[in-house]
Design a protein around this motif. Structure first.
Motif, short mmCIF file in Angstrom:
data_model
loop_
_atom_site.label_atom_id
_atom_site.label_comp_id
_atom_site.label_asym_id
_atom_site.label_seq_id
_atom_site.Cartn_x
_atom_site.Cartn_y
_atom_site.Cartn_z
N LEU A 9 1.06 -1.28 0.04
CA LEU A 9 -0.11 0.23 -0.04
C LEU A 9 0.94 1.09 0.39
CD1 LEU A 9 -2.44 -2.02 0.59
CD2 LEU A 9 -3.21 -0.85 2.72
N ILE A 10 0.33 1.94 -0.72
CA ILE A 10 1.55 3.25 -0.61
C ILE A 10 -0.19 4.34 -0.42
CG2 ILE A 10 1.42 3.78 -3.57
CD1 ILE A 10 4.02 5.10 -2.75
N VAL A 11 0.19 5.57 0.48
CA VAL A 11 -0.61 6.44 0.62
C VAL A 11 -0.01 7.50 1.50
CG1 VAL A 11 -0.77 5.21 3.72
CG2 VAL A 11 -2.83 6.64 2.41
N LYS A 32 6.38 17.28 -3.98
CA LYS A 32 8.09 16.99 -3.89
C LYS A 32 7.08 14.65 -3.08
CE LYS A 32 10.38 19.23 -1.73
NZ LYS A 32 11.30 19.87 -0.39
N GLU A 33 5.80 15.42 -2.59
CA GLU A 33 5.50 14.24 -2.10
C GLU A 33 4.87 13.31 -2.88
OE1 GLU A 33 4.25 10.72 0.04
OE2 GLU A 33 3.12 12.17 -1.26
N MET A 34 4.33 13.75 -4.30
CA MET A 34 3.85 13.17 -5.28
C MET A 34 5.41 12.76 -6.29
SD MET A 34 1.19 12.19 -6.90
CE MET A 34 -0.32 13.27 -6.56
N ALA A 35 6.24 13.55 -6.06
CA ALA A 35 7.26 13.07 -7.43
C ALA A 35 7.89 11.98 -6.95
CB ALA A 35 8.44 13.99 -7.36
N PHE A 37 5.81 9.27 -4.58
CA PHE A 37 5.14 9.00 -5.37
C PHE A 37 5.20 7.78 -6.49
CE2 PHE A 37 1.11 7.44 -7.97
CZ PHE A 37 0.57 6.61 -7.14
N LYS A 38 5.47 8.99 -7.42
CA LYS A 38 5.51 8.83 -8.44
C LYS A 38 6.82 8.15 -9.19
CE LYS A 38 5.57 10.27 -13.38
NZ LYS A 38 5.66 11.84 -14.07
N ARG A 39 7.60 8.39 -8.85
CA ARG A 39 9.58 7.40 -8.11
C ARG A 39 9.11 6.46 -7.90
NH1 ARG A 39 11.62 12.39 -6.53
NH2 ARG A 39 11.77 11.28 -4.45
N ASP A 59 -11.13 8.20 -10.95
CA ASP A 59 -11.51 9.46 -10.80
C ASP A 59 -10.78 11.19 -10.98
OD1 ASP A 59 -13.25 8.24 -12.45
OD2 ASP A 59 -15.67 8.46 -10.60
N SER A 60 -10.68 10.57 -9.47
CA SER A 60 -9.71 11.55 -8.50
C SER A 60 -8.40 12.42 -9.25
CB SER A 60 -9.20 11.67 -7.53
OG SER A 60 -8.01 10.41 -7.17
N ILE A 61 -8.20 11.33 -10.37
CA ILE A 61 -6.54 11.75 -11.11
C ILE A 61 -6.92 12.80 -12.64
CG2 ILE A 61 -4.71 10.68 -12.21
CD1 ILE A 61 -4.82 8.20 -10.57
N ILE A 126 -10.82 0.41 -1.28
CA ILE A 126 -9.35 -0.29 -1.16
C ILE A 126 -8.55 -0.70 -0.57
CG2 ILE A 126 -7.97 -1.04 -3.19
CD1 ILE A 126 -10.69 -0.97 -4.33
N TYR A 127 -8.19 0.29 0.02
CA TYR A 127 -7.54 0.41 1.07
C TYR A 127 -7.62 -0.49 2.50
CZ TYR A 127 -4.05 4.46 -0.11
OH TYR A 127 -3.80 5.02 -0.79
N LYS A 128 -8.81 -0.91 2.78
CA LYS A 128 -9.95 -1.70 3.45
C LYS A 128 -9.78 -2.84 3.43
CE LYS A 128 -13.26 -1.68 6.85
NZ LYS A 128 -13.81 -3.27 6.06
N1 FOL Z 1 1.26 8.17 -1.75
C1 FOL Z 1 1.01 9.48 -1.08
N2 FOL Z 1 2.61 8.59 -0.23
N3 FOL Z 1 1.05 10.31 -2.11
C2 FOL Z 1 -0.18 10.42 -2.68
O1 FOL Z 1 -0.30 11.54 -3.26
C3 FOL Z 1 -0.69 9.60 -2.92
N4 FOL Z 1 -2.39 9.49 -3.49
C4 FOL Z 1 -2.53 8.62 -4.05
C5 FOL Z 1 -1.97 6.80 -3.40
N5 FOL Z 1 -1.33 7.31 -2.63
C6 FOL Z 1 -0.30 7.99 -2.53
C7 FOL Z 1 -4.30 8.69 -4.66
N6 FOL Z 1 -4.10 10.23 -5.63
C8 FOL Z 1 -2.04 11.04 -8.91
C9 FOL Z 1 -2.41 12.28 -8.45
C10 FOL Z 1 -3.23 11.75 -7.40
C11 FOL Z 1 -3.56 10.81 -6.75
C12 FOL Z 1 -2.08 9.64 -7.30
C13 FOL Z 1 -1.62 10.44 -8.09
C14 FOL Z 1 -0.79 11.18 -10.53
O2 FOL Z 1 -1.49 12.24 -11.07
N7 FOL Z 1 0.29 11.59 -10.48
C15 FOL Z 1 0.27 11.61 -11.32
C16 FOL Z 1 2.34 12.32 -11.52
C17 FOL Z 1 1.63 13.42 -10.78
C18 FOL Z 1 2.55 15.15 -11.04
O3 FOL Z 1 3.46 14.90 -12.14
O4 FOL Z 1 1.55 16.22 -10.75
C19 FOL Z 1 2.10 10.57 -11.76
O5 FOL Z 1 2.15 10.08 -12.81
O6 FOL Z 1 2.67 9.50 -10.71
#
Ligand code: FOL
Length: 207
Positions: A9-11, A32-35, A37-39, A59-61, A126-128
């Motif tokens: 799980l990532i959250v 940087k937090e979202m970055a 997640f992405k990396r 839907d939220s993305i 989904i986490y649950k």
């Molecule tokens: N986990 C963590 N650590 N941080 C989060 O923000 C997170 N978010 C979600 C699930 N786990 C998480 C669910 N929400 C994107 C947007 C919302 C989202 C998850 C991902 C998204 O758009 N990600 C893109 C990068 C966007 C950007 O560069 O701003 C991606 O390619 O991962």
């Protein structure tokens, strides 16, 4: 014997385990937090990683970011139309978490799609469901140290003590070196501050 698919799980959650508000993240501008997640969800060796999410998280993305690039996107929904098998873009749809895991398991190990790591990326429902499964071994938690208004919450409390209690019994926070090794994030450790918000990257595991 074939390796069983492990789920991580990532959250990102506040200390009151808030994860969402009005169908989106409670905060803005934690770039940087979202970055991170992405990396972390992208980084793989031979194979490709998978991200499993509920329909509301899909839907939220932002439409410009979904499906999340370079990852096998699986959306759990009973009502979303399935993309034709031949189409390359768009997510895979599974009608339950069970079905999503079966889909990934059949392409894990030696066969076809070579799923390397499988991440559950939310939301609360989904986490649950994932936390109730034995395949779920790990939580990559970003502990947000400031409070935000939230209407959606992570189902268990992984508290400051580092040892889960109550419904989180059996979960333990791992040393930051283990987080670095598992994620490949060499630089992590300590408190990050971004736009006045502070947070810490953590890894929790259970046996
Ligand atoms: N986990 C963590 N650590 N941080 C989060 O923000 C997170 N978010 C979600 C699930 N786990 C998480 C669910 N929400 C994107 C947007 C919302 C989202 C998850 C991902 C998204 O758009 N990600 C893109 C990068 C966007 C950007 O560069 O701003 C991606 O390619 O991962």
């Amino acid at each position: 014997t074939m390796a069983r698919l492990e789920l991580t799980l990532i959250v990102a959650a506040t200390s009151k385990v808030g994860i969402g508000l009005n169908g989106t993240l409670p905060w803005t501008g934690l770039r940087k937090e979202m970055a991170y997640f992405k990396r972390v969800t992208l980084r793989s060796g031979e194979g490709r990683n998978a991200v499993i999410m509920g329909r509301k998280t899909w839907d939220s993305i932002s439409e410009k970011f979904r499906p999340l690039g370079g990852r096998w996107n699986v959306v759990v929904s009973r009502s979303m139309p399935h993309s034709p098998p031949s189409s390359d873009d768009g997510p895979e749809i599974a009608s339950s978490l069970d079905a999503a895991i079966s889909l990934l398991s059949s392409s894990h190990g030696t066969s076809g799609k070579q799923v390397e790591k499988a991440f559950i990326i939310g939301g609360a429902q989904i986490y649950k469901a994932a936390l109730e499964r034995p395949e779920t071994k790990r939580v990559l938690l970003t502990r947000i140290l400031d409070e935000f208004e939230c209407d959606t919450f992570f189902p268990i409390v992984l508290g400051e003590s580092g040892v889960g209690e109550g419904s989180a019994v059996g979960w333990k926070r791992r040393p930051v070196e283990d987080l670095r090794a598992w994620t490949g994030e060499e630089g992590v450790g300590g408190t990050v501050e971004e736009g006045g918000t502070r947070y810490v990257f953590e890894m929790w595991e259970r046996d």
